[in-house]
Write a protein that holds these residues in place. Structure first.
Motif, mmCIF file in Angstrom:
data_model
loop_
_atom_site.group_PDB
_atom_site.id
_atom_site.type_symbol
_atom_site.label_atom_id
_atom_site.label_comp_id
_atom_site.label_asym_id
_atom_site.label_seq_id
_atom_site.Cartn_x
_atom_site.Cartn_y
_atom_site.Cartn_z
ATOM 1 N N ASP A 99 0.883 -1.005 -0.051
ATOM 2 C CA ASP A 99 -0.093 0.046 0.225
ATOM 3 C C ASP A 99 0.975 1.152 -0.044
ATOM 4 O O ASP A 99 1.953 1.229 0.122
ATOM 5 N N LEU A 100 0.316 2.118 -0.105
ATOM 6 C CA LEU A 100 0.942 3.652 -0.275
ATOM 7 C C LEU A 100 0.695 4.510 0.944
ATOM 8 O O LEU A 100 1.510 5.353 1.494
ATOM 9 N N SER A 101 -0.316 4.192 1.609
ATOM 10 C CA SER A 101 -0.856 5.056 2.971
ATOM 11 C C SER A 101 -0.274 4.630 4.415
ATOM 12 O O SER A 101 -0.674 3.613 4.565
ATOM 13 N N GLU A 102 0.441 5.305 4.791
ATOM 14 C CA GLU A 102 0.659 5.020 6.389
ATOM 15 C C GLU A 102 -0.321 5.505 7.178
ATOM 16 O O GLU A 102 -0.626 4.589 8.332
ATOM 17 N N GLU A 103 -1.218 6.162 7.047
ATOM 18 C CA GLU A 103 -2.549 6.678 7.698
ATOM 19 C C GLU A 103 -3.267 5.594 7.780
ATOM 20 O O GLU A 103 -3.790 5.070 8.677
ATOM 21 N N TRP A 104 -3.827 5.036 6.455
ATOM 22 C CA TRP A 104 -4.661 3.869 6.546
ATOM 23 C C TRP A 104 -4.153 2.706 7.192
ATOM 24 O O TRP A 104 -4.888 1.870 7.708
ATOM 25 N N THR A 105 -3.027 2.252 6.726
ATOM 26 C CA THR A 105 -2.375 0.977 7.190
ATOM 27 C C THR A 105 -1.878 1.231 8.761
ATOM 28 O O THR A 105 -1.781 0.204 9.347
ATOM 29 N N GLY A 106 -1.836 2.257 9.166
ATOM 30 C CA GLY A 106 -1.727 2.673 10.935
ATOM 31 C C GLY A 106 -2.761 1.958 11.443
ATOM 32 O O GLY A 106 -2.796 1.381 12.399
ATOM 33 N N ILE A 107 -4.321 2.155 10.816
ATOM 34 C CA ILE A 107 -5.432 1.564 11.588
ATOM 35 C C ILE A 107 -5.143 -0.036 11.409
ATOM 36 O O ILE A 107 -5.402 -0.757 12.297
ATOM 37 N N ALA A 108 -4.570 -0.288 10.199
ATOM 38 C CA ALA A 108 -4.561 -1.806 10.040
ATOM 39 C C ALA A 108 -3.810 -2.307 11.121
ATOM 40 O O ALA A 108 -3.731 -3.558 11.645
ATOM 41 N N ARG A 109 -2.417 -1.981 11.280
ATOM 42 C CA ARG A 109 -1.448 -2.452 12.166
ATOM 43 C C ARG A 109 -2.085 -2.534 13.808
ATOM 44 O O ARG A 109 -1.779 -3.752 14.042
ATOM 45 N N THR A 110 -2.768 -1.715 13.853
ATOM 46 C CA THR A 110 -3.487 -1.828 15.206
ATOM 47 C C THR A 110 -4.334 -2.990 15.325
ATOM 48 O O THR A 110 -4.239 -3.848 16.441
ATOM 49 N N ALA A 111 -5.109 -3.278 14.324
ATOM 50 C CA ALA A 111 -6.124 -4.500 14.275
ATOM 51 C C ALA A 111 -5.282 -5.594 14.335
ATOM 52 O O ALA A 111 -5.598 -6.653 14.975
ATOM 53 N N TRP A 112 -4.538 -5.903 13.447
ATOM 54 C CA TRP A 112 -3.593 -7.011 13.399
ATOM 55 C C TRP A 112 -2.933 -7.436 14.659
ATOM 56 O O TRP A 112 -2.828 -8.511 14.933
ATOM 57 N N LYS A 113 -2.436 -6.324 15.397
ATOM 58 C CA LYS A 113 -1.659 -6.713 16.608
ATOM 59 C C LYS A 113 -2.848 -7.347 17.680
ATOM 60 O O LYS A 113 -2.568 -8.097 18.329
#
Length: 227
Positions: A99-113
């Motif tokens: 992906d290109l977005s740090e903002e959207w994938t920041g939400i993703a990282r929290t959920a994955w954790k």
């Protein structure tokens, strides 16, 4: 009311009530999936890019069916599909997601954790074409999920099919383009997807089916030998 094309034409109009029933027949979302969906919906119009729950459930099931150990996802957004794919991995498996977005994938990282799958996910930020082109050419990918910029769908396909093992799956999202893809004078993303769909059908390396799941889903299986 849908007019039948012939006596055996079977299409069920999907009302809200019927859709809700359909979703209830899928495996229920986990608490993390519910929170991630709510966070994603709160983003507004862009939330339309997320995969709905029944599609996420299908991705998990397909990953399990092919006993996936190596998955590539093109287009992460807030990680709903990534979470579904990681859930279906074999032990020790990995999802490489682009992906290109740090903002959207920041939400993703929290959920994955929170879901306990963070160690199974290799997030790569940058132009996805460059990320995919840099992947080793080993014919060892078990599953690919394509859900990114539509004008590059054909290029992603041509880069990824050679990296897919025989019997592996390449799944492409948004292939119906809100019901506009059949229009011969389509432009923009609709035209790009129309050309991609023709590209898939003309490829002898795969067998494929298009399903009316969400905005349309193509599931292609790489043949052991080209037809």
């Amino acid at each position: 009311m849908i007019e039948p094309l012939h006596d055996n034409f079977k299409v069920v109009p999907l009302t809200r009530e019927l859709y809700d029933y359909l979703v209830r027949q899928s495996e229920p979302p986990t608490p993390v999936q519910r929170r991630l969906e709510a966070q994603t919906c709160a983003l507004g119009a862009v939330a339309g890019m997320r995969v709905p729950h029944e599609q996420a459930t299908l991705l998990t099931l397909l990953a399990r069916l092919v006993e996936a150990q190596k998955i590539v996802e093109v287009g992460t957004f807030t990680g709903c599909s990534t979470l579904a794919l990681a859930t279906g991995l074999r032990p020790g498996g990995t999802v490489v997601t682009c992906d290109l977005s740090e903002e959207w994938t920041g939400i993703a990282r929290t959920a994955w954790k929170e879901a306990g799958v963070e160690d199974r996910i290799d997030l790569r930020i940058g132009p996805a074409l460059e990320t995919v082109a840099a992947l080793p050419l080993r014919n060892d990918l078990d599953l690919v999920f394509l859900d990114a910029d539509k004008p590059h769908y054909c290029q992603y396909w041509d880069l990824l099919v050679p990296r897919l093992r025989p019997g592996g799956l390449l799944i492409a999202d948004n292939v119906l383009q809100q019901g506009q893809v059949h229009l011969p004078h389509a432009t923009g993303n609709v035209r790009a997807v129309r050309e991609f769909n023709a590209h898939v059908r003309a490829d002898p390396r795969v067998e494929s089916v298009m399903l009316p799941v969400a905005d349309g889903l193509t599931i292609a299986r790489k043949r052991s030998d080209p037809a």
